[in-house]
Design an enzyme around this catalytic site. Structure first.
Site, PDB file in Angstrom:
ATOM      1  N   ARG A 255      63.219  46.064  51.934  1.00 57.30           N
ATOM      2  CA  ARG A 255      62.015  46.754  51.441  1.00 57.30           C
ATOM      3  C   ARG A 255      62.345  48.150  50.929  1.00 57.30           C
ATOM      4  O   ARG A 255      61.837  48.577  49.883  1.00 57.30           O
ATOM      5  CB  ARG A 255      60.979  46.811  52.563  1.00 57.30           C
ATOM      6  CG  ARG A 255      59.645  47.435  52.171  1.00 57.30           C
ATOM      7  CD  ARG A 255      58.583  47.187  53.232  1.00 57.30           C
ATOM      8  NE  ARG A 255      57.427  48.037  53.010  1.00 57.30           N
ATOM      9  CZ  ARG A 255      57.048  49.027  53.811  1.00 57.30           C
ATOM     10  NH1 ARG A 255      57.731  49.282  54.929  1.00 57.30           N
ATOM     11  NH2 ARG A 255      55.995  49.760  53.532  1.00 57.30           N
TER      12      ARG A 255
ATOM     13  N   HIS B  79      61.735  49.135  47.048  1.00 57.55           N
ATOM     14  CA  HIS B  79      60.747  50.158  46.720  1.00 57.55           C
ATOM     15  C   HIS B  79      61.392  51.345  46.007  1.00 57.55           C
ATOM     16  O   HIS B  79      60.712  52.067  45.274  1.00 57.55           O
ATOM     17  CB  HIS B  79      60.007  50.606  47.975  1.00 57.55           C
ATOM     18  CG  HIS B  79      58.975  49.622  48.428  1.00 57.55           C
ATOM     19  ND1 HIS B  79      57.814  50.000  49.063  1.00 57.55           N
ATOM     20  CD2 HIS B  79      58.925  48.272  48.320  1.00 57.55           C
ATOM     21  CE1 HIS B  79      57.094  48.915  49.332  1.00 57.55           C
ATOM     22  NE2 HIS B  79      57.766  47.860  48.896  1.00 57.55           N
TER      23      HIS B  79
ATOM     24  N   HIS C 104      60.459  36.958  50.984  1.00 56.68           N
ATOM     25  CA  HIS C 104      59.482  37.021  52.070  1.00 56.68           C
ATOM     26  C   HIS C 104      59.792  35.990  53.150  1.00 56.68           C
ATOM     27  O   HIS C 104      59.073  35.924  54.159  1.00 56.68           O
ATOM     28  CB  HIS C 104      58.062  36.805  51.529  1.00 56.68           C
ATOM     29  CG  HIS C 104      57.492  38.016  50.878  1.00 56.68           C
ATOM     30  ND1 HIS C 104      56.805  37.983  49.688  1.00 56.68           N
ATOM     31  CD2 HIS C 104      57.529  39.330  51.233  1.00 56.68           C
ATOM     32  CE1 HIS C 104      56.437  39.203  49.350  1.00 56.68           C
ATOM     33  NE2 HIS C 104      56.869  40.038  50.270  1.00 56.68           N
ATOM     34  N   THR C 105      60.826  35.197  52.958  1.00 50.68           N
ATOM     35  CA  THR C 105      61.311  34.377  54.059  1.00 50.68           C
ATOM     36  C   THR C 105      61.768  35.280  55.209  1.00 50.68           C
ATOM     37  O   THR C 105      61.812  34.849  56.363  1.00 50.68           O
ATOM     38  CB  THR C 105      62.480  33.470  53.594  1.00 50.68           C
ATOM     39  OG1 THR C 105      62.770  32.527  54.613  1.00 50.68           O
ATOM     40  CG2 THR C 105      63.725  34.268  53.287  1.00 50.68           C
TER      41      THR C 105
ATOM     42  N   TRP D 108      55.769  35.343  57.329  1.00 52.49           N
ATOM     43  CA  TRP D 108      55.543  34.264  56.378  1.00 52.49           C
ATOM     44  C   TRP D 108      56.188  32.958  56.842  1.00 52.49           C
ATOM     45  O   TRP D 108      55.734  31.886  56.480  1.00 52.49           O
ATOM     46  CB  TRP D 108      56.118  34.637  55.019  1.00 52.49           C
ATOM     47  CG  TRP D 108      55.326  35.629  54.236  1.00 52.49           C
ATOM     48  CD1 TRP D 108      54.366  35.368  53.291  1.00 52.49           C
ATOM     49  CD2 TRP D 108      55.418  37.056  54.303  1.00 52.49           C
ATOM     50  NE1 TRP D 108      53.854  36.548  52.774  1.00 52.49           N
ATOM     51  CE2 TRP D 108      54.493  37.597  53.375  1.00 52.49           C
ATOM     52  CE3 TRP D 108      56.198  37.940  55.054  1.00 52.49           C
ATOM     53  CZ2 TRP D 108      54.330  38.967  53.186  1.00 52.49           C
ATOM     54  CZ3 TRP D 108      56.039  39.307  54.874  1.00 52.49           C
ATOM     55  CH2 TRP D 108      55.106  39.811  53.947  1.00 52.49           C
ATOM     56  N   THR D 109      57.266  33.094  57.623  1.00 50.50           N
ATOM     57  CA  THR D 109      58.008  31.916  58.068  1.00 50.50           C
ATOM     58  C   THR D 109      58.265  32.007  59.576  1.00 50.50           C
ATOM     59  O   THR D 109      58.195  33.095  60.165  1.00 50.50           O
ATOM     60  CB  THR D 109      59.361  31.807  57.341  1.00 50.50           C
ATOM     61  OG1 THR D 109      60.174  32.945  57.674  1.00 50.50           O
ATOM     62  CG2 THR D 109      59.164  31.748  55.821  1.00 50.50           C
TER      63      THR D 109
ATOM     64  N   ASP E 184      51.155  35.052  47.340  1.00 52.33           N
ATOM     65  CA  ASP E 184      52.031  33.957  47.753  1.00 52.33           C
ATOM     66  C   ASP E 184      51.496  32.637  47.196  1.00 52.33           C
ATOM     67  O   ASP E 184      52.225  31.885  46.547  1.00 52.33           O
ATOM     68  CB  ASP E 184      52.103  33.855  49.282  1.00 52.33           C
ATOM     69  CG  ASP E 184      52.608  35.121  49.945  1.00 52.33           C
ATOM     70  OD1 ASP E 184      53.568  35.702  49.424  1.00 52.33           O
ATOM     71  OD2 ASP E 184      52.030  35.517  50.969  1.00 52.33           O
TER      72      ASP E 184
END
Length: 350
Positions: A64, A68, A215-216, A257-258, A287
């Site tokens: 991240r 960013h 995002h995994t 997410w996972t 998503d």
């Protein structure tokens, strides 16, 4: 007498030429030594990052931070380096680090500070992007084809304006994004907003979907993005989130997410369209739209069906993102030894 003067002149020219050549050799030698020292520090920093990230489970926040830093790039900006944004290390300065989208990233800067102090020849921009690549690989993801030598932004005046990063959900006015960045990213639809953000960087639909697959790893937290639950059975500290089966999740809380949210694989793409997926897993508008918009779905389905295809496209997209807006010294960049990098990852994971 005239002949003697000519001889003296020729001698002087020879001496001057010899001195110039000697100085040039010395300068080249110094430059070569500096390049060698920087390459060694880059390799040593890579080793330290692998150990740090594996120990602290900080993979998501390192990705991240790097994204960013680079993701505010505007390919059409006339401001030039570094004001056009990109992977310049400017995120370490206020006001950028205090932008709303960067909430919590001071924690990543604090983790990296000792490594930067230990290896001063490694720029902040390189350190942030290297940490992101290491974070992916040590979690089981692909090797990112990185190059280094990024020049750092010099101070707060080099920070890009706020508003160039993507939103995951619409705001109170029903719009995604806004008018605050270098160009408007406002849109009534998640797909329109994503395209306005990523097209501004020079990325395409395939790269948008591939990068979304990161995002995994990680979670959404209310105190950062304002999204997600306070905690779930996957993030309360009792669940094994790592791919290697080892305990440890870093700070608890948030929504993932996972299920294995510290393992890099294609499970993001298998989970999002799965109606039987655990309801405590996160599925945001940005998503779900990957499997609804025809331009995105082509790639989302591809990555759902093939982790190999996802890894290949992800590695290329990640590398491209890591170089947006960067200025390299030397201009061609520095590539560090792959065998040493592999050894660093294996040693840290042991």
């Amino acid at each position: 007498e005239r002949s003697l003067n000519q001889q003296q002149l020729n001698m002087a020219r020879c001496v001057f030429g010899l001195v110039t050549f000697t100085v040039l050799l010395l300068v080249i030698g110094v430059m070569s030594d500096e390049a060698s020292d920087k390459t060694k520090q880059l390799l040593d920093a890579h080793k330290e990052l692998a150990l740090l990230i594996n120990k602290t489970n900080s993979n998501p926040i390192m990705i991240r931070l790097a994204w960013h830093d680079s993701g505010n790039f505007d390919k059409d900006s006339k401001a030039g380096f570094p004001k056009a944004g990109g992977a310049t290390g400017s995120i370490r300065f206020s006001p950028e680090i205090d932008h709303g989208a960067n909430a919590g990233l001071k924690n990543a800067l604090a983790l990296l500070a000792p490594i930067k102090e230990k290896f001063p020849l490694v720029s902040y921009a390189d350190l942030f992007q290297m940490a992101s690549a290491v974070a992916v690989e040590i979690a089981g993801g692909p090797r990112i084809p990185m190059k280094y030598g990024r020049v750092d932004a010099g101070g707060p005046n080099d920070c890009p304006q706020e508003g160039n990063l993507p939103d995951a959900e619409a705001g109170p006015d029903g719009n995604y994004g806004g008018d605050g960045g270098t160009v408007s990213t406002k849109d009534k639809t998640p797909e329109g907003h994503l395209r306005k953000v990523f097209y501004r960087m020079g990325l395409n639909d395939k790269e948008i979907v591939a990068l979304s697959g990161a995002h995994t790893l990680g979670r959404a937290k209310k105190d950062r993005s304002g999204l997600g639950a306070e905690s779930t059975k996957f993030t309360d500290g009792t669940h094994i989130a790592r791919g290697d089966g080892k305990e440890g999740v870093g700070a608890t809380g948030g929504s993932a997410w996972t299920e294995k949210w510290l393992k890099f694989d294609n499970s993001y793409f298998t989970t999002i369209p799965d109606k039987a997926a655990d309801p405590e897993l996160l599925k945001l508008s940005t998503d779900r739209v990957l499997f609804e918009d025809p331009g995105f779905k082509l790639y989302a389905q591809k990555y759902k069906d093939s982790q190999e295809a996802f890894f290949a496209d992800y590695a290329a997209a990640h590398a491209k993102l890591s170089e947006l807006g960067s200025k390299f010294d030397p201009p061609e960049g520095i590539v560090i030894d792959e065998n040493t990098c592999t050894s660093n990852i294996k040693a840290a994971s042991a």
